[in-house]
Design an enzyme around this catalytic site. Structure first.
Site, PDB file in Angstrom:
ATOM      1  N   LEU A 127       0.797  -1.238   0.000  1.00  0.00           N
ATOM      2  CA  LEU A 127       0.000   0.000   0.000  1.00  0.00           C
ATOM      3  C   LEU A 127       0.828   1.286   0.000  1.00  0.00           C
ATOM      4  O   LEU A 127       0.507   2.245   0.710  1.00  0.00           O
ATOM      5  CB  LEU A 127      -0.989  -0.016   1.179  1.00  0.00           C
ATOM      6  CG  LEU A 127      -2.132  -1.026   0.992  1.00  0.00           C
ATOM      7  CD1 LEU A 127      -2.858  -1.246   2.307  1.00  0.00           C
ATOM      8  CD2 LEU A 127      -3.099  -0.573  -0.071  1.00  0.00           C
TER       9      LEU A 127
ATOM     10  N   CYS B 269      -6.510  -6.091   2.105  1.00  0.00           N
ATOM     11  CA  CYS B 269      -5.144  -6.135   1.582  1.00  0.00           C
ATOM     12  C   CYS B 269      -4.313  -7.179   2.326  1.00  0.00           C
ATOM     13  O   CYS B 269      -4.170  -7.111   3.551  1.00  0.00           O
ATOM     14  CB  CYS B 269      -4.459  -4.782   1.703  1.00  0.00           C
ATOM     15  SG  CYS B 269      -2.831  -4.832   0.926  1.00  0.00           S
TER      16      CYS B 269
HETATM   17  C1  LIG Z   1       0.142  -4.046  -8.026  1.00  0.00           C
HETATM   18  C2  LIG Z   1      -1.192  -4.116  -7.363  1.00  0.00           C
HETATM   19  C3  LIG Z   1      -1.544  -3.170  -6.400  1.00  0.00           C
HETATM   20  C4  LIG Z   1      -2.798  -3.217  -5.771  1.00  0.00           C
HETATM   21  N1  LIG Z   1      -3.135  -2.258  -4.851  1.00  0.00           N
HETATM   22  C5  LIG Z   1      -4.378  -2.270  -4.287  1.00  0.00           C
HETATM   23  C6  LIG Z   1      -4.779  -1.238  -3.383  1.00  0.00           C
HETATM   24  O1  LIG Z   1      -4.051  -0.290  -3.101  1.00  0.00           O
HETATM   25  N2  LIG Z   1      -6.024  -1.324  -2.829  1.00  0.00           N
HETATM   26  C7  LIG Z   1      -6.891  -2.346  -3.132  1.00  0.00           C
HETATM   27  O2  LIG Z   1      -8.020  -2.363  -2.612  1.00  0.00           O
HETATM   28  N3  LIG Z   1      -6.544  -3.322  -4.016  1.00  0.00           N
HETATM   29  C8  LIG Z   1      -5.321  -3.315  -4.587  1.00  0.00           C
HETATM   30  N4  LIG Z   1      -4.970  -4.291  -5.488  1.00  0.00           N
HETATM   31  C9  LIG Z   1      -5.938  -5.355  -5.829  1.00  0.00           C
HETATM   32  C10 LIG Z   1      -6.660  -5.069  -7.152  1.00  0.00           C
HETATM   33  O3  LIG Z   1      -7.390  -3.876  -7.092  1.00  0.00           O
HETATM   34  C11 LIG Z   1      -7.594  -6.248  -7.551  1.00  0.00           C
HETATM   35  O4  LIG Z   1      -8.550  -6.434  -6.539  1.00  0.00           O
HETATM   36  C12 LIG Z   1      -6.827  -7.550  -7.756  1.00  0.00           C
HETATM   37  O5  LIG Z   1      -5.599  -7.328  -8.419  1.00  0.00           O
HETATM   38  C13 LIG Z   1      -7.628  -8.588  -8.554  1.00  0.00           C
HETATM   39  O6  LIG Z   1      -7.966  -8.110  -9.835  1.00  0.00           O
HETATM   40  P1  LIG Z   1      -7.096  -8.462 -11.158  1.00  0.00           P
HETATM   41  O7  LIG Z   1      -6.941  -9.958 -11.169  1.00  0.00           O
HETATM   42  O8  LIG Z   1      -7.917  -7.927 -12.303  1.00  0.00           O
HETATM   43  O9  LIG Z   1      -5.795  -7.765 -11.014  1.00  0.00           O
HETATM   44  C14 LIG Z   1      -3.718  -4.253  -6.122  1.00  0.00           C
HETATM   45  C15 LIG Z   1      -3.352  -5.204  -7.086  1.00  0.00           C
HETATM   46  C16 LIG Z   1      -2.122  -5.152  -7.710  1.00  0.00           C
HETATM   47  C17 LIG Z   1      -1.787  -6.181  -8.752  1.00  0.00           C
END
Ligand SMILES: Cc1cc2nc3c(=O)[nH]c(=O)nc-3n(C[C@H](O)[C@H](O)[C@H](O)COP(=O)(O)O)c2cc1C
Length: 315
Positions: free
Chosen positions: A77, A134
């Site tokens: 974060l 998270c």
């Molecule tokens: C590099 C990275 C940083 C992320 N940072 C956050 C964040 O700050 N807050 C949050 O709620 N989710 C965060 N996530 C989670 C994503 O928003 C999402 O829920 C998760 O990656 C699953 O979706 P996807 O498979 O399409 O990536 C992050 C994901 C990645 C890959």
């Protein structure tokens, strides 16, 4: 030119999006970083990187590792903090013709309340997304999202501290997602978003050390899509508030699966790293799908999964 124009707008409680395509927090910076490439005005909403009260440097590197069909991240974060966001970033986002959703993260219940209060009445922020999920931080984060009572306490605190719609972002690292979904709904959430990443790890076999400095990280991308889809399906059946589907959505077909499973909107995460224009391509694919099938409103597709006996389903 085909004059048929489907209505792509969807509702997330009090929030109306022009289309269901949102960005997933942490994968799209604060939105502005993508502006040279993506016409942000076309998107349903931009969800910004998770914000905490104080700026955070995040975890030490390495904090990203590729896996066969996704990635592990342990960013921890890292963010500019709410004050800098309000002062330096939000003014630049205000001119956009799309909703800006701020994702917030606190170490304890009170901190979530303080963040929500700091955003109260702030022009240009359409809704709050509350990260109780998270996996990459030591305190707070996922600890709240795996316990229905804590999820309810955090949600309740944010709801009483804000004048904006509250979206609670759920963790998949639980035994029964329906319990957590109902807890957030019961505490006043206007919508839910799921899923955040699944906890995982990778090991370097030469040094026999974890690849990530944090040892474990959050798995995202196509690898998690089937898990996400099933959880969204379960959550959408368990609550009356709208659900936003997230997890490995790479193209419009993936997005459609989530809508059919019951999601009112979708968020695109890891796909942005593969193709910075993924959101726009998904939007175009959804539009073409509706045009070809003469679907007047995309809302008609939400929650239309047929689960009867195969012989009774027809086409
Ligand atoms: C590099 C990275 C940083 C992320 N940072 C956050 C964040 O700050 N807050 C949050 O709620 N989710 C965060 N996530 C989670 C994503 O928003 C999402 O829920 C998760 O990656 C699953 O979706 P996807 O498979 O399409 O990536 C992050 C994901 C990645 C890959």
């Amino acid at each position: 030119m085909d004059p048929f124009k489907p209505d792509l707008s969807v509702k997330l409680g009090p929030l109306v999006l022009k289309n269901p395509v949102m960005t997933a927090s942490g994968t799209f910076g604060y939105g502005k970083e993508y502006q040279p490439l993506v016409d942000l005005d076309r998107l349903g909403a931009v969800v910004v990187k998770g914000l905490s009260l104080e700026p955070r440097a995040g975890n030490p590197p390495p904090r990203i590792v590729e896996t066969p069909c996704g990635m592990l991240n342990a960013i921890g974060l890292a963010n500019m903090g709410i004050e800098a966001f309000l002062k330096d970033m939000l003014p630049r986002l205000r001119g956009l013709d799309t909703h800006v959703v701020t994702n917030i993260y606190g170490h304890h219940v009170e901190e979530y309340g303080e963040l929500a209060s700091a955003l109260k009445g702030v022009e240009g922020v359409s809704a709050l997304e509350v990260n109780v999920s998270c996996p990459n931080v030591e305190e707070g984060g996922m600890a709240f999202g795996v316990d229905p009572e804590m999820t309810a306490r955090v949600t309740g605190k944010v709801v009483e501290s804000t004048d904006k719609p509250v979206i609670v972002k759920l963790s998949p690292n639980v035994t029964d997602i329906r319990e957590i979904a109902r807890a957030a709904e019961g505490a006043g959430a206007h919508a839910l978003s799921l899923i955040n990443t699944l906890t995982g790890m990778a090991i370097d076999i030469e040094s026999r050390t974890p690849v990530l400095a944090n040892v474990s990280g959050g798995l995202s991308g196509p690898a998690i899509r089937p898990v996400a889809l099933y959880m969204v399906y379960q959550a959408a059946k368990a609550v009356k508030i709208p659900v936003i589907g997230i997890g490995g959505i790479m193209d419009y077909r993936d997005a459609l699966q989530f809508l059919i499973a019951g999601a009112s909107a979708i968020q695109v995460g890891t796909a942005n790293f593969v193709d910075p224009l993924a959101t726009v391509h998904i939007l175009e694919g959804l539009t073409a799908y509706c045009v070809e099938r003469r679907v007047e409103s995309i809302k008609e597709l939400i929650g239309t999964l047929r689960t009867g006996k195969r012989s009774e389903r027809g086409r």
